[in-house]
Every structure is written in C-alpha cells, then in structure tokens.
Write a protein that holds these residues in place. Structure first.
Motif, PDB file in Angstrom:
ATOM      1  N   ALA A 164     -17.968 -43.561  -2.257  1.00  0.00           N
ATOM      2  CA  ALA A 164     -16.533 -43.501  -2.548  1.00  0.00           C
ATOM      3  C   ALA A 164     -16.175 -42.230  -3.313  1.00  0.00           C
ATOM      4  CB  ALA A 164     -16.098 -44.731  -3.328  1.00  0.00           C
ATOM      5  N   THR A 165     -17.023 -41.822  -4.242  1.00  0.00           N
ATOM      6  CA  THR A 165     -16.776 -40.592  -4.996  1.00  0.00           C
ATOM      7  C   THR A 165     -16.772 -39.382  -4.067  1.00  0.00           C
ATOM      8  OG1 THR A 165     -17.737 -41.529  -7.007  1.00  0.00           O
ATOM      9  CG2 THR A 165     -17.653 -39.128  -6.858  1.00  0.00           C
ATOM     10  N   GLN A 166     -17.732 -39.335  -3.134  1.00  0.00           N
ATOM     11  CA  GLN A 166     -17.787 -38.243  -2.164  1.00  0.00           C
ATOM     12  C   GLN A 166     -16.556 -38.250  -1.263  1.00  0.00           C
ATOM     13  OE1 GLN A 166     -22.238 -39.225  -1.145  1.00  0.00           O
ATOM     14  NE2 GLN A 166     -21.723 -37.280  -0.209  1.00  0.00           N
ATOM     15  N   VAL A 167     -16.171 -39.436  -0.811  1.00  0.00           N
ATOM     16  CA  VAL A 167     -15.027 -39.551   0.090  1.00  0.00           C
ATOM     17  C   VAL A 167     -13.750 -39.113  -0.617  1.00  0.00           C
ATOM     18  CG1 VAL A 167     -13.593 -41.165   1.396  1.00  0.00           C
ATOM     19  CG2 VAL A 167     -16.083 -41.314   1.543  1.00  0.00           C
ATOM     20  N   HIS A 215     -23.865 -51.821  -4.285  1.00  0.00           N
ATOM     21  CA  HIS A 215     -22.734 -51.444  -5.133  1.00  0.00           C
ATOM     22  C   HIS A 215     -22.907 -50.034  -5.693  1.00  0.00           C
ATOM     23  CE1 HIS A 215     -21.359 -55.861  -5.928  1.00  0.00           C
ATOM     24  NE2 HIS A 215     -21.093 -55.449  -4.715  1.00  0.00           N
ATOM     25  N   ARG A 216     -24.113 -49.719  -6.125  1.00  0.00           N
ATOM     26  CA  ARG A 216     -24.345 -48.379  -6.662  1.00  0.00           C
ATOM     27  C   ARG A 216     -24.085 -47.320  -5.596  1.00  0.00           C
ATOM     28  NH1 ARG A 216     -30.103 -45.785  -8.553  1.00  0.00           N
ATOM     29  NH2 ARG A 216     -30.405 -45.808  -6.298  1.00  0.00           N
ATOM     30  N   ALA A 236      -9.081 -35.511  -0.883  1.00  0.00           N
ATOM     31  CA  ALA A 236      -8.086 -35.263  -1.932  1.00  0.00           C
ATOM     32  C   ALA A 236      -6.986 -34.304  -1.498  1.00  0.00           C
ATOM     33  CB  ALA A 236      -8.776 -34.736  -3.190  1.00  0.00           C
ATOM     34  N   ASP A 237      -7.323 -33.325  -0.661  1.00  0.00           N
ATOM     35  CA  ASP A 237      -6.306 -32.343  -0.270  1.00  0.00           C
ATOM     36  C   ASP A 237      -5.681 -32.632   1.089  1.00  0.00           C
ATOM     37  OD1 ASP A 237      -8.518 -31.784   1.259  1.00  0.00           O
ATOM     38  OD2 ASP A 237      -8.500 -29.612   0.884  1.00  0.00           O
ATOM     39  N   THR A 279      -8.810 -48.129  -3.167  1.00  0.00           N
ATOM     40  CA  THR A 279      -8.320 -46.876  -3.745  1.00  0.00           C
ATOM     41  C   THR A 279      -7.693 -45.968  -2.693  1.00  0.00           C
ATOM     42  OG1 THR A 279     -10.468 -45.760  -3.520  1.00  0.00           O
ATOM     43  CG2 THR A 279     -10.053 -46.939  -5.591  1.00  0.00           C
ATOM     44  N   PHE A 280      -7.955 -46.228  -1.418  1.00  0.00           N
ATOM     45  CA  PHE A 280      -7.396 -45.406  -0.345  1.00  0.00           C
ATOM     46  C   PHE A 280      -6.129 -46.016   0.247  1.00  0.00           C
ATOM     47  CE2 PHE A 280     -11.981 -44.698  -0.494  1.00  0.00           C
ATOM     48  CZ  PHE A 280     -12.010 -43.334  -0.726  1.00  0.00           C
TER      49      PHE A 280
END
Length: 199
Positions: free
Chosen positions: A73-76, A66-67, A81-82, A135-136
């Motif tokens: 996920a943060t990196q992805v 999980h960690r 994002a753009d 989230t995606f």
C-alpha cells in the motif's frame, strides 16, 4: 537457540525476524506447505519461542499478510500520488497493487493455484487489508463495503489474471472504477488507439 536471539528490543524485533524467516520458507516450500517447524528452524529459534509470538500457523500467516499489505500500500500510494483524477488514481492503484505482488516472488507465491483459495479467504476477512484499500476510495456511507469489494477485485486479478495488462486495465476501467466512484462506466474496447487515449 541461545544467546541474544531475543535480546534488545525483544518483541518487535523477534516478531519481524520470524516473519522474515516465514517469507523465505513460503518462497522455498510454498505457503500451504510451510509449517511452524520449518519457520522456527529458518528463524534460528525454538518452536516454543515461535509460539510465544504467534499462536498458530494461521496467526503467523495473517501477520505476514498484513505486514506485506502495508508495504504494498505504501508503494502504491507513492506511485499514484500524482495521478490527476480520482478515477486515474483508483485504476492506477488497482493495477499497481497487482503488478507489485506479481513482481515480488514471495507475494506471488500466495497466489499459486493450490493456495489462492486460502489466500482469498484470509484477505477477504481482513479488516486491515480492507482499510488499506479504503485509502484509495472516497469517504461515503458505502466506503467499508466498497473497500471489501476492492480487496476481492485485486485478489481475483491475482488469482485469475486477464489476457494481458491492457485487458486487465480495460476490465478495471469498465467494471471497477466507475462502480466504486459512482461514475459512468467506460465502454470496453479492443481498439489500441482508444486504450492509449485513456491513459
């Protein structure tokens, strides 16, 4: 095993130190072979201390997964994002997640042949990982089911890679993104010019 090992911010700091140690043991010995004694020794604590934070080896593996899933996920998210469209974002997210795991030795160790089945089971049963995948995806009535299916897609690509990056992109664009976004499927092709024009 004495001194200030658990001093200060006891709970979170100790758990993080144990998980860091677990990662080193997973990398050195393999996820399947790593046991609680190895991890306690690596962390510099007693097994009793280890069990104070993680009830058993399964609980520790889940916490580690999980960690690291949150980190990936943060990196992805930052990477896609753009991207200009939901389709490009989802395709990019799947491929980025797969690439990041493969490029991170301790995460890649979870997908060696002798351990990938257990990894798939843990990931597939995780509400945390499904939520991160969600989230995606667009929010709709089928979002939870789609998120769980997306977890299985990513695990499948990690466990059984395509021929190369272009092959994996073609599979995701044809069989994953259109289904999850309810968009028309992109035909699979091996024409390099067509593959380039999609990006």
């Amino acid at each position: 095993m004495t001194g200030d090992w658990l001093g200060g911010n006891r709970g979170q700091l100790a758990a993080e130190r144990i998980l860091d140690a677990a990662g080193r043991v997973f990398l050195r010995r393999g996820v399947a072979a790593a046991d609680m004694a190895d991890i306690a020794a690596e962390a510099g604590c007693s097994r009793a201390t280890l069990y104070r934070y993680f009830d058993n080896r399964q609980a520790l593996r889940i916490a580690y997964m999980h960690r690291e899933a949150r980190r990936v996920a943060t990196q992805v998210l930052a990477e896609v994002a753009d991207h200009p469209t939901p389709s490009a974002q989802l395709t990019g997210a799947v491929l980025a997640a797969v690439r990041i795991v493969r490029e991170t030795p301790v995460l890649a160790a979870w997908f060696v042949p002798e351990g990938s089945g257990a990894t798939a089971g843990l990931a597939g049963a995780s509400d945390v990982i499904a939520s991160l995948c969600g989230t995606f995806l667009p929010a709709d009535a089928a979002a939870a089911g789609k998120a769980r299916w997306l977890v299985r897609v990513v695990v499948s690509l990690l466990s059984m890679p395509g021929r190369d990056a272009d092959d994996e992109r073609a599979m995701v664009e044809a069989f994953v993104t259109p289904v999850l976004l309810d968009a028309p499927a992109i035909p699979v092709t091996t024409d390099p010019e067509v593959e380039t024009s999609r990006r």
